[in-house]
Design an enzyme around this catalytic site. Sequence first.
Site, PDB file in Angstrom:
ATOM      1  N   GLU A  47       0.873  -1.193   0.000  1.00  0.00           N
ATOM      2  CA  GLU A  47       0.000   0.000   0.000  1.00  0.00           C
ATOM      3  C   GLU A  47       0.907   1.240   0.000  1.00  0.00           C
ATOM      4  OE1 GLU A  47      -1.560   0.762   3.947  1.00  0.00           O
ATOM      5  OE2 GLU A  47      -3.350   1.791   3.163  1.00  0.00           O
ATOM      6  N   ASN A 108      -7.071   6.212  -1.652  1.00  0.00           N
ATOM      7  CA  ASN A 108      -5.970   5.283  -1.395  1.00  0.00           C
ATOM      8  C   ASN A 108      -6.195   4.132  -2.389  1.00  0.00           C
ATOM      9  OD1 ASN A 108      -4.096   3.485  -0.359  1.00  0.00           O
ATOM     10  ND2 ASN A 108      -4.612   3.900   1.782  1.00  0.00           N
ATOM     11  N   LYS A 125      -9.504   1.977  -1.840  1.00  0.00           N
ATOM     12  CA  LYS A 125      -9.717   1.427  -0.494  1.00  0.00           C
ATOM     13  C   LYS A 125     -11.076   1.831   0.086  1.00  0.00           C
ATOM     14  CE  LYS A 125      -7.100   1.240   3.899  1.00  0.00           C
ATOM     15  NZ  LYS A 125      -5.814   1.679   4.495  1.00  0.00           N
ATOM     16  N   GLU A 144      -6.127   8.725   7.781  1.00  0.00           N
ATOM     17  CA  GLU A 144      -6.644   8.288   6.468  1.00  0.00           C
ATOM     18  C   GLU A 144      -8.029   8.870   6.195  1.00  0.00           C
ATOM     19  OE1 GLU A 144      -5.914   4.425   4.687  1.00  0.00           O
ATOM     20  OE2 GLU A 144      -4.900   3.851   6.536  1.00  0.00           O
ATOM     21  N   CYS A 170      -4.869  -2.941   2.870  1.00  0.00           N
ATOM     22  CA  CYS A 170      -4.589  -2.876   4.308  1.00  0.00           C
ATOM     23  C   CYS A 170      -5.790  -3.161   5.201  1.00  0.00           C
ATOM     24  CB  CYS A 170      -3.933  -1.540   4.656  1.00  0.00           C
ATOM     25  SG  CYS A 170      -3.161  -1.617   6.297  1.00  0.00           S
ATOM     26  N   ASN A 195       0.287  -1.033   5.419  1.00  0.00           N
ATOM     27  CA  ASN A 195       1.206  -0.265   6.284  1.00  0.00           C
ATOM     28  C   ASN A 195       0.572  -0.327   7.665  1.00  0.00           C
ATOM     29  OD1 ASN A 195       3.148   2.079   4.715  1.00  0.00           O
ATOM     30  ND2 ASN A 195       1.495   1.197   3.492  1.00  0.00           N
TER      31      ASN A 195
END
Length: 315
Positions: A47, A108, A125, A144, A170, A195
């Site tokens: 990611e 993302n 994501k 995020e 993730c 991550n």
Amino acid sequence: MSRIINIGAAQMGPIAPDESRVSAVNRMIELLKQAKDRGVNLVVFPELALTTFFPRYYEEDISKMDMHYERGEMPTPECKPLFDKAKEFGIGFYLGYAELTEDGHRFNTAILVDDTGKIVGKYRKVHLPGHSEYDGKRPWQHLEKRYFEPGDLGFPVWRTMGGIMGMAICNDRRWPETYRVMSLKGAEVIMLGYNTPDVNTSAPEPNHLRMFHNHIVMQASAYQNSCFVIGTAKAGIEDGCMLIGGSCIVQPSGEMVALASSLGDELITYACDLDLAKMGKETVFNYAKHRRIEHYGIITSQTGVIEPPLDEAAE
Ligand code: CDT
């Protein structure tokens, strides 16, 4: 007859905040060369593989973070050498990066490039973790929800490179819905980059659980959805924040068949026989035969928990 595809998880060590795209891409090309030497057909990078994990920093004005996003169509000039080398080697790849669209949306994102160099798929994501405002109680931020919108593409799968492939990113790996939606579309391989800090700053839990949870979700999901899961970390101490490694390849039995041993740039590989995924889908997890959708409605109609009413007489 078996359908074997040799897949690599290309774990990356930390990327410093001031490390250039050129440097990150050169590191990926180095991993691609190892993949070529080991006969790999498909490589999964982490990611946000082009930059440091920038959601750990708070910035009032989000546009001041623009340097961490890729704008315009892939490949950008900085990423073109990676695309060119992969095409020359005949290797497909999954690449995670921060996407800033023409009309100003931030995601993302991960793309899937096939072994001829064609971009066959994009995923954004869905399950964004963390928070959107500065939190002074945390040693570092996980913003995020500030820097990205939830993905708007759902969970597509693609028939490519001899199999049915899906992507996640993730935190998505912790949610059973992620895998089930894709496996209902026949996914045989689910690729994901991550991550993951070694400390969960939002919950008091011992650090060792971070790796335990990392693996248990991918192993259980591979089994329950009869698919391969390829999980690739960005690992090591990134600007003072320790990210767990533990990149792995899990086969449809739920068994881990390859595991990274370092916290740096490291390629792990496995010859994945996609017919193993087919076997589970035709037996224990034959959905058409065994699923009971009349009992699953609240999974898509409800988010939070609704408990049964308290039994007042018992109080
Ligand atoms: N990048 C990412 O999604 N990381 C999360 C950490 C959540 S802790 C706030 C993960 O699920 O690993």
